[in-house]
Design an enzyme around this catalytic site. Structure first.
Site, PDB file in Angstrom:
ATOM      1  N   ASP A  18     -23.293 -16.114  13.449  1.00 45.07           N
ATOM      2  CA  ASP A  18     -23.277 -14.656  13.406  1.00 45.07           C
ATOM      3  C   ASP A  18     -21.935 -14.109  13.887  1.00 45.07           C
ATOM      4  OD1 ASP A  18     -25.881 -14.528  12.484  1.00 45.07           O
ATOM      5  OD2 ASP A  18     -26.746 -14.377  14.493  1.00 45.07           O
ATOM      6  N   TYR A  72     -25.000 -27.044  20.452  1.00 48.12           N
ATOM      7  CA  TYR A  72     -24.541 -25.698  20.776  1.00 48.12           C
ATOM      8  C   TYR A  72     -24.320 -25.569  22.276  1.00 48.12           C
ATOM      9  CZ  TYR A  72     -25.516 -23.464  16.243  1.00 48.12           C
ATOM     10  OH  TYR A  72     -25.504 -23.083  14.913  1.00 48.12           O
TER      11      TYR A  72
END
Length: 269
Positions: free
Chosen positions: A58, A113
């Protein structure tokens, strides 16, 4: 033409996400930057490049090891990395592997992540306990943005928490993650760490209670790596973007000095 997979890195604050947007929006994206530079150095028509991403990020989210796949006319893959790095603005091309036409970059083995949050006013014990709740097999329906037709039942292999210089670093590993999943998890973990929510609150929502903890800021999230079975990425012995790194480190040093001077006026002397 040959099809290749390329490891890429980028800072999220320079882009409006990874996926290309309609030209009339004027939004700069990672995909748009890559396509522009491929057309420039490779002279392959856009409709034949067939650019595919391993993982969507994003707006504001960074990556150190995202993967893109595309077709190229370059025979020398080292020259391909050099060419792309020489003209790129904001994207680093760090490794490359030749792949088959049927390779799907989304079918990764593992994704890693990291989320970094300031440690100020955070109870590390509560923070860590809340993060560990999400390890294992769960229904993450309340911790992901709805994606039609996709199951929200999955497993997170590991969640590891450690401290850095004024920050808390949380690392995640799984086969895949749902849209907004880590940012929603981290919103809950941070609220427990600062005393706004309890461990029981998080457990109840994870068990299905209709509630949400919001969405943590995108700037704290980085896609560290994406791995595939039996696929090894080649990296040149000489870093193909050394000059860019030196320039960016200089800019970072200037920004750091500026912000430190705002907090400590005596440093201006």
């Amino acid at each position: 033409m040959r099809r290749v997979a390329v490891k890429i890195a980028y800072l999220g604050d320079g882009f409006n996400g990874s996926q290309i947007q309609p030209s009339e929006t004027g939004l700069r994206t990672v995909a748009g930057e890559i396509l522009d530079k491929l057309i420039l150095v490779d002279h392959v028509p856009e409709d034949r490049i067939d650019l595919r991403f391993s993982s969507r990020t994003d707006s504001g989210v960074s990556a150190l090891g995202n993967v893109v796949a595309f077709y190229t006319e370059f025979k020398d893959l080292g020259l391909l990395l050099q060419a792309l790095n020489s003209v790129s603005r904001g994207v680093y091309y760090t490794g490359v592997a030749e792949i088959s036409d049927t390779f799907n970059p989304r079918m990764a083995d593992k994704r890693y992540y990291r989320y970094v949050t300031p440690s100020k006013n955070i109870d590390l014990t509560r923070f860590t306990e809340a993060a560990k709740i999400f390890e294992g097999h769960h229904d993450f329906k309340r911790f992901a943005k709805n994606e039609t037709g996709r199951s929200t039942v999955m497993a997170i292999d590991s969640v590891e928490v450690r401290t850095g210089d004024g920050v808390i670093i949380t690392d995640f590993c799984a086969n895949y993650f749902l849209w907004n999943m880590i940012r929603r998890i981290m919103a809950a973990v941070i609220q427990v760490g600062n005393g706004m929510s309890s461990l029981d609150d998080v457990k109840e929502v994870l068990a299905g209670k209709d509630a949400t903890f919001g969405l943590a800021k995108p700037c704290g999230l980085t896609l560290l790596d994406v791995t595939y079975p039996d696929l090894e990425f080649w990296r040149p012995e000489t870093c193909p973007y050394t000059k860019r790194i030196d320039r960016d480190l200089y800019v970072d040093a200037m920004r750091l000095d500026f912000h430190r001077s705002l907090n400590y006026p005596e440093m201006r002397r």
